[in-house]
Scaffold this active site. Structure first.
Site, PDB file in Angstrom:
ATOM      1  N   GLU B  33      18.558 -42.985  -9.694  1.00 18.36           N
ATOM      2  CA  GLU B  33      18.916 -42.762  -8.292  1.00 18.36           C
ATOM      3  C   GLU B  33      19.344 -44.092  -7.672  1.00 18.36           C
ATOM      4  O   GLU B  33      18.619 -45.071  -7.747  1.00 18.36           O
ATOM      5  CB  GLU B  33      17.722 -42.162  -7.537  1.00 18.36           C
ATOM      6  CG  GLU B  33      17.849 -42.141  -6.026  1.00 18.36           C
ATOM      7  CD  GLU B  33      19.109 -41.435  -5.523  1.00 18.36           C
ATOM      8  OE1 GLU B  33      19.372 -40.304  -5.976  1.00 18.36           O
ATOM      9  OE2 GLU B  33      19.843 -42.030  -4.705  1.00 18.36           O
ATOM     10  N   THR B  42      22.995 -36.134   0.561  1.00 19.16           N
ATOM     11  CA  THR B  42      23.303 -34.835   1.148  1.00 19.16           C
ATOM     12  C   THR B  42      22.050 -33.975   1.307  1.00 19.16           C
ATOM     13  O   THR B  42      21.909 -33.223   2.267  1.00 19.16           O
ATOM     14  CB  THR B  42      24.338 -34.118   0.250  1.00 19.16           C
ATOM     15  OG1 THR B  42      25.537 -34.902   0.268  1.00 19.16           O
ATOM     16  CG2 THR B  42      24.652 -32.729   0.740  1.00 19.16           C
ATOM     17  N   ILE B  49      18.885 -24.273   5.260  1.00 21.47           N
ATOM     18  CA  ILE B  49      19.004 -22.811   5.243  1.00 21.47           C
ATOM     19  C   ILE B  49      18.985 -22.289   3.808  1.00 21.47           C
ATOM     20  O   ILE B  49      19.622 -22.855   2.918  1.00 21.47           O
ATOM     21  CB  ILE B  49      20.344 -22.371   5.885  1.00 21.47           C
ATOM     22  CG1 ILE B  49      20.459 -22.897   7.322  1.00 21.47           C
ATOM     23  CG2 ILE B  49      20.494 -20.854   5.846  1.00 21.47           C
ATOM     24  CD1 ILE B  49      19.392 -22.411   8.247  1.00 21.47           C
ATOM     25  N   HIS B  51      20.523 -19.475   2.212  1.00 19.53           N
ATOM     26  CA  HIS B  51      21.531 -18.470   2.538  1.00 19.53           C
ATOM     27  C   HIS B  51      21.299 -17.179   1.751  1.00 19.53           C
ATOM     28  O   HIS B  51      20.865 -17.210   0.601  1.00 19.53           O
ATOM     29  CB  HIS B  51      22.922 -19.015   2.238  1.00 19.53           C
ATOM     30  CG  HIS B  51      23.325 -20.146   3.119  1.00 19.53           C
ATOM     31  ND1 HIS B  51      23.868 -19.959   4.375  1.00 19.53           N
ATOM     32  CD2 HIS B  51      23.228 -21.490   2.963  1.00 19.53           C
ATOM     33  CE1 HIS B  51      24.109 -21.129   4.934  1.00 19.53           C
ATOM     34  NE2 HIS B  51      23.724 -22.087   4.096  1.00 19.53           N
ATOM     35  N   VAL B 174      24.217 -46.601 -10.762  1.00 15.91           N
ATOM     36  CA  VAL B 174      25.028 -46.641 -11.989  1.00 15.91           C
ATOM     37  C   VAL B 174      26.333 -47.377 -11.694  1.00 15.91           C
ATOM     38  O   VAL B 174      27.051 -47.042 -10.743  1.00 15.91           O
ATOM     39  CB  VAL B 174      25.316 -45.209 -12.487  1.00 15.91           C
ATOM     40  CG1 VAL B 174      26.303 -45.238 -13.649  1.00 15.91           C
ATOM     41  CG2 VAL B 174      24.016 -44.531 -12.894  1.00 15.91           C
ATOM     42  N   ARG B 324      28.622 -33.263   3.379  1.00 12.79           N
ATOM     43  CA  ARG B 324      28.732 -32.258   2.330  1.00 12.79           C
ATOM     44  C   ARG B 324      29.684 -32.821   1.267  1.00 12.79           C
ATOM     45  O   ARG B 324      30.698 -33.437   1.607  1.00 12.79           O
ATOM     46  CB  ARG B 324      29.303 -30.968   2.881  1.00 12.79           C
ATOM     47  CG  ARG B 324      28.663 -30.481   4.186  1.00 12.79           C
ATOM     48  CD  ARG B 324      29.573 -29.410   4.768  1.00 12.79           C
ATOM     49  NE  ARG B 324      29.120 -28.841   6.011  1.00 12.79           N
ATOM     50  CZ  ARG B 324      29.410 -29.326   7.214  1.00 12.79           C
ATOM     51  NH1 ARG B 324      30.113 -30.433   7.340  1.00 12.79           N
ATOM     52  NH2 ARG B 324      29.001 -28.707   8.309  1.00 12.79           N
ATOM     53  N   GLU B 356      28.387 -28.419  -2.262  1.00 17.81           N
ATOM     54  CA  GLU B 356      28.266 -28.290  -0.807  1.00 17.81           C
ATOM     55  C   GLU B 356      27.546 -26.968  -0.534  1.00 17.81           C
ATOM     56  O   GLU B 356      27.025 -26.345  -1.448  1.00 17.81           O
ATOM     57  CB  GLU B 356      29.659 -28.326  -0.181  1.00 17.81           C
ATOM     58  CG  GLU B 356      30.601 -27.274  -0.736  1.00 17.81           C
ATOM     59  CD  GLU B 356      32.038 -27.450  -0.269  1.00 17.81           C
ATOM     60  OE1 GLU B 356      32.269 -28.058   0.778  1.00 17.81           O
ATOM     61  OE2 GLU B 356      32.942 -26.958  -0.949  1.00 17.81           O
ATOM     62  N   CYS B 419       0.054 -40.517  13.171  1.00 14.31           N
ATOM     63  CA  CYS B 419       1.148 -39.974  13.985  1.00 14.31           C
ATOM     64  C   CYS B 419       0.561 -38.916  14.913  1.00 14.31           C
ATOM     65  O   CYS B 419       0.141 -37.859  14.465  1.00 14.31           O
ATOM     66  CB  CYS B 419       2.236 -39.365  13.098  1.00 14.31           C
ATOM     67  SG  CYS B 419       3.422 -38.334  13.981  1.00 14.31           S
TER      68      CYS B 419
END
Lengths: 332, 519
Positions: B33, B42, B49, B51, B174, B324, B356, B419
């Site tokens: 990563e 992203t 959501i 979907h 990378v 996206r 996306e 918090c």
């Protein structure tokens, strides 16, 4: 779950809570308890190391920690019990009119305190970048002025070197001077409104004396920088506070401090179901500082944002007295 | 050189879902990563959501993986202990002209295998959702639509993958991939394969299977070795997150029927009880540009108000933008779809690109799908001891009184509130730091525990969280970052430099009016 019973539970051990506790004790109430969420009493005063406190209360000029210390000493002397690092999570009303305060801390775990009255003295918080809706990136280097003040004055650490301040409230002005004194460069203070919200003496002593420009009718239109703030776009605004296209200019900086207003912290008050005042952000109270819930009093910045701590102390003193009076009446 | 069976590039939700799925086999797996934490691209800034699956064109991978991902999500949320709620979704249609479009969505949904789809009259909608605009003519209702915590899902997948032996390398960007050929893999069925050397700042990772799940950077990774180039354009979407005060304004996720006016803005509750409004859609040139704009934030509110009149901009507690990963097809007639396949001419190099929307929903299914591709070319024996479940960080805010007491008994740090807005304790932050693939940054703690996500937006808790991170990771406070190197919170100690350092600051007048000393 440890349980205890009190006559007055004071939520918050800052200037309001301390003054309320002292007056309640003076008025004859033995069972007073202060619950403080931080690791020491004194509240935000502990990080306000500048002077200008106490001119009304003590007729002399003190720093924030000194002002707090006077009250803490008095509370210690009066042997008023307090719990530190203790967070109140809920206040509820019992059917008999008494209140149940739920809290927690490392030593006692969960705490349930039954009490005749509650004095709300939780203070306020600062309006955040998100609430201000400032567009741009979200890098490190954006702090509320109070958070920066904590880093500098309590931890001895600098949150930035090259600073723009948005909002000319007193904390913003005080922090402009503090950042300069501790080695940073302060580019300017921008104020959305046509006049500063800060005290005149702070404008003179914190900005003028340090040649820090104050731009009125000005706001931050955009924040730049990926990992760390690299600059801001300032813009002039019209009478409605709307940006005037074409008036923008860029100011390189690594830090943006926000001093754009304080919001009374009334999560517990709302949870209790007290009527709220849309204007002040605090609960609706009568002349005796009692909320719409009998036996629940409010004082200090949780009620409305005060300019001077001296006024907080005076108000809180009354709240302590009224709480004692409530108990007396109730018990005949 | 470090050698593995599989190298996954990217620890977003796709990369982590693939890692977890592949970890069911006896494979040595590394996830590389570029950023300081999992879920940093992203995957961290989207609508959250799940979907239902009526949007994607039938026959596409998007359609197939969306519906499958949706089916998998509930069980996965129980196994991996992340927040998910099947709250249903509504697509509002505001004009008669839009009806053919709405009916088309309905037909697509049926064809894609979406269950329980219904067209509702305005009255039926208002009975369900009283806050919805009076200006609607019809709506499509999909009870299978849901909401998920995007961080929760991504982090749970990463932790569970790590529990099953996957090695995560964060801050590992990378820089090059070298393909060595031909190499004959020893594993049956013997098949011509390649060995890929993946370079990260001088360090080399080697594996016969490389999976490119690099989000908006998937084109750059792909183009490092493939002759046939691809291009990904970041499509920015801006959002406003609203206070929990208005989190129950709607119960379902409210979409708008795409029209001439644009693709529409959604209004949805989040699994944590806030209200989320957005996104805009704007193709931009810069893959790091997640700036919000005054226009975008205004648009979000204005268009969102078409669905729910009572939206109040003043309730915004933060705003953000996400990108996206939009794959550009050279032939505009080609249907936009995920690109998930072995790259032509490069056996063992598998693209997972153009993920996306509905990428988050599809993630668990993408994991399965890619695992199947790998199985076909590089079969591995199943692990008998695969751990199928993961326990999340306990939440004091959500715990019952008995649970709270039990947590505090176990560790009193669960009674130390850090918090105050979201009621997150030191115990939760310690857990976030010390678990597998643990938090090392303020944002890492925030995404795992919600410390700093409340209405004060970390004003009070960030110094405390910073202190805990510094103590637990044995780092100086100045080394603690918001989100990786370069985003340090502190710049030094007081008086490291002379007052007003920077050159242009000059005191022209001493306080009190005395003439000043210059320099």
């Amino acid at each position: 779950m440890s349980k205890r019973t009190e006559d007055i539970v004071i939520i918050g051990g800052g200037p309001a809570g301390l003054a309320a506790a002292l007056s309640a004790r003076k008025a004859g109430c033995e069972k007073v308890l202060i619950l403080e969420r931080d690791r020491e009493l004194g509240g935000i005063l502990n990080q306000c190391i500048h002077n200008g406190f106490g001119l009304h209360t003590f007729k002399e000029e003190l720093t924030g920690p000194e002002y707090a210390e006077r009250y803490i000493d008095m509370a210690e002397e009066a042997k008023i019990p307090y719990m530190l690092n203790t967070m109140v999570t809920n206040i509820s009303l019992r059917s008999d009119g008494r209140k149940k305060v739920t809290a927690m801390n490392k030593e006692d775990g969960l705490l349930e305190i039954e009490t005749e009255t509650v004095i709300l003295a939780m203070g306020c918080r600062e309006r955040s970048r998100g609430a201000l809706n400032i567009p741009g990136s979200r890098p490190a280097g954006i702090y509320s002025a109070g958070t920066a003040q904590y880093y500098v004055n309590i931890r001895g650490r600098m949150p930035g070197k090259n600073v723009v301040i948005l909002g000319s409230g007193d904390i913003g002005l005080i922090m402009a001077r503090r950042m300069v004194l501790e080695g940073a460069k302060v580019q300017c203070v921008a104020e959305l409104r046509p006049q500063s919200g800060g005290l005149k003496r702070n404008i003179v002593q914190c900005l003028d004396d340090f040649n820090i420009p104050l731009y009125l009718n000005t706001t931050v239109a955009q924040i730049h920088g990926r990992d760390r703030v690299e600059g801001v776009t300032l813009t002039k605004v019209d009478d409605n506070g709307k940006p005037i296209p074409g008036s923008e200019w860029e100011v390189p900086c690594d830090t943006l401090l926000l001093s754009c207003g304080l919001i009374p912290e009334n999560e517990l008050t709302r949870g209790l179901g007290a009527d709220m005042d849309g204007k002040t952000g605090g609960p609706v109270v009568g002349e005796n500082l009692e909320c719409s819930i009998p036996g629940v009093f409010a004082c200090g910045n949780v009620l409305h944002v005060h300019e001077l701590v001296d006024h907080v102390s005076a108000e809180a003193e009354k709240a302590g007295n009224y709480a004692v009076e409530y108990i007396r009446q109730k018990r005949g | 050189m470090k050698d593995y069976d599989v190298i996954i590039i990217g620890a977003g939700v796709s990369g982590c879902a693939i890692a977890r799925e592949l970890a069911k086999g006896k494979l040595r797996i590394a996830v590389l990563e570029a950023k300081s934490d999992v879920c940093e691209g992203t995957s961290k800034a989207n609508s959250g959501i799940v979907h239902a699956g009526y949007d994607a064109v039938p026959g596409t991978l998007k359609a197939k993986l969306n519906v499958r991902g949706n089916e998998m999500m509930e069980e996965l949320s129980k196994k991996l202990d992340f927040p998910f709620r099947r709250n249903g979704s509504l697509v509002l249609c505001f004009e008669e002209d839009g009806m053919p479009g709405l009916e088309e969505l309905y037909r697509r949904g049926i064809e894609n295998g979406v269950k329980e789809l219904k067209l509702l009259s305005p009255e039926e909608v208002w009975a369900m959702e009283p806050a919805i605009s009076r200006n609607i003519v019809r709506a499509l209702y999909a009870p299978t639509g849901g909401i998920v915590c995007p961080f929760g899902l991504n982090i749970a997948l990463a932790e569970n993958a790590a529990e099953n032996g996957v090695e995560f390398y964060r801050d590992h960007k990378v820089t090059a991939i070298v393909e060595q050929r031909p190499v004959w893999t020893e594993k049956p069925p013997a098949k011509e394969g390649r060995m890929y050397q993946v370079q990260v700042d001088g360090e080399i990772f080697e594996a016969p299977i490389v999976i490119n799940a690099a989000g908006v950077y998937a084109d750059e990774i792909h183009n490092m070795i493939c002759e046939e180039k691809i291009r990904i354009v970041p499509r920015r979407g801006e959002y406003r997150l609203m206070d929990k005060n208005c989190g129950d304004l709607v119960n379902s996720t409210i979409f708008q029927q795409p029209s001439k006016m644009g693709k529409g803005i959604l209004v949805t509750p989040t699994v944590h009880g806030n209200l989320l409004v957005g996104p805009t859609a704007e193709d931009i040139p810069d893959k790091q540009d997640v700036d919000t704009t005054a226009e975008g934030l205004a648009k979000v509110l204005n268009l969102g108000s078409n669905s729910v009149d009572a939206l109040d901009g003043r309730q915004t507690i933060t705003s953000f933008a996400g990108l996206r990963a939009h794959l550009v097809h050279e032939d505009p007639a080609e249907k936009s779809d995920f690109l998930i396949e072995e790259a032509a001419g490069h056996p063992g190099f598998i693209d997972v690109a153009g993920i996306e929307s509905p990428g988050l929903t599809s993630a668990p299914a993408i994991g399965e799908y890619v695992a199947q591709i790998v199985e076909n070319i590089y079969p591995a024996e199943r692990k008998a001891d695969f751990v199928d479940t993961r326990k999340g960080i306990p939440s004091m805010a959500l715990a019952t009184e008995e649970e709270r007491e039990a947590l505090i008994r176990e560790n009193p740090a669960f009674a130390n509130v850090i918090c105050r807005c979201e009621l997150v304790t030191e115990g939760e932050i310690l857990s976030a730091i010390h678990r597998l693939v643990g938090a090392t940054t303020l944002d890492g703690v925030k995404r795992r525990t919600r410390a700093g996500m409340g209405r004060c937006q970390a004003g009070f808790c960030s110094p405390k969280t910073l202190e805990i991170l510094s103590r637990e990771l044995h780092l100086d406070p100045a080394q603690i970052t918001k989100e990786g190197t370069g985003s340090e919170i502190l710049t030094g100690k007081n008086k490291d430099t002379a007052p007003g350092e920077g050159g242009t600051w000059k005191r022209t007048q001493e306080p009190g009016g005395k003439e000043a000393l210059h320099e």
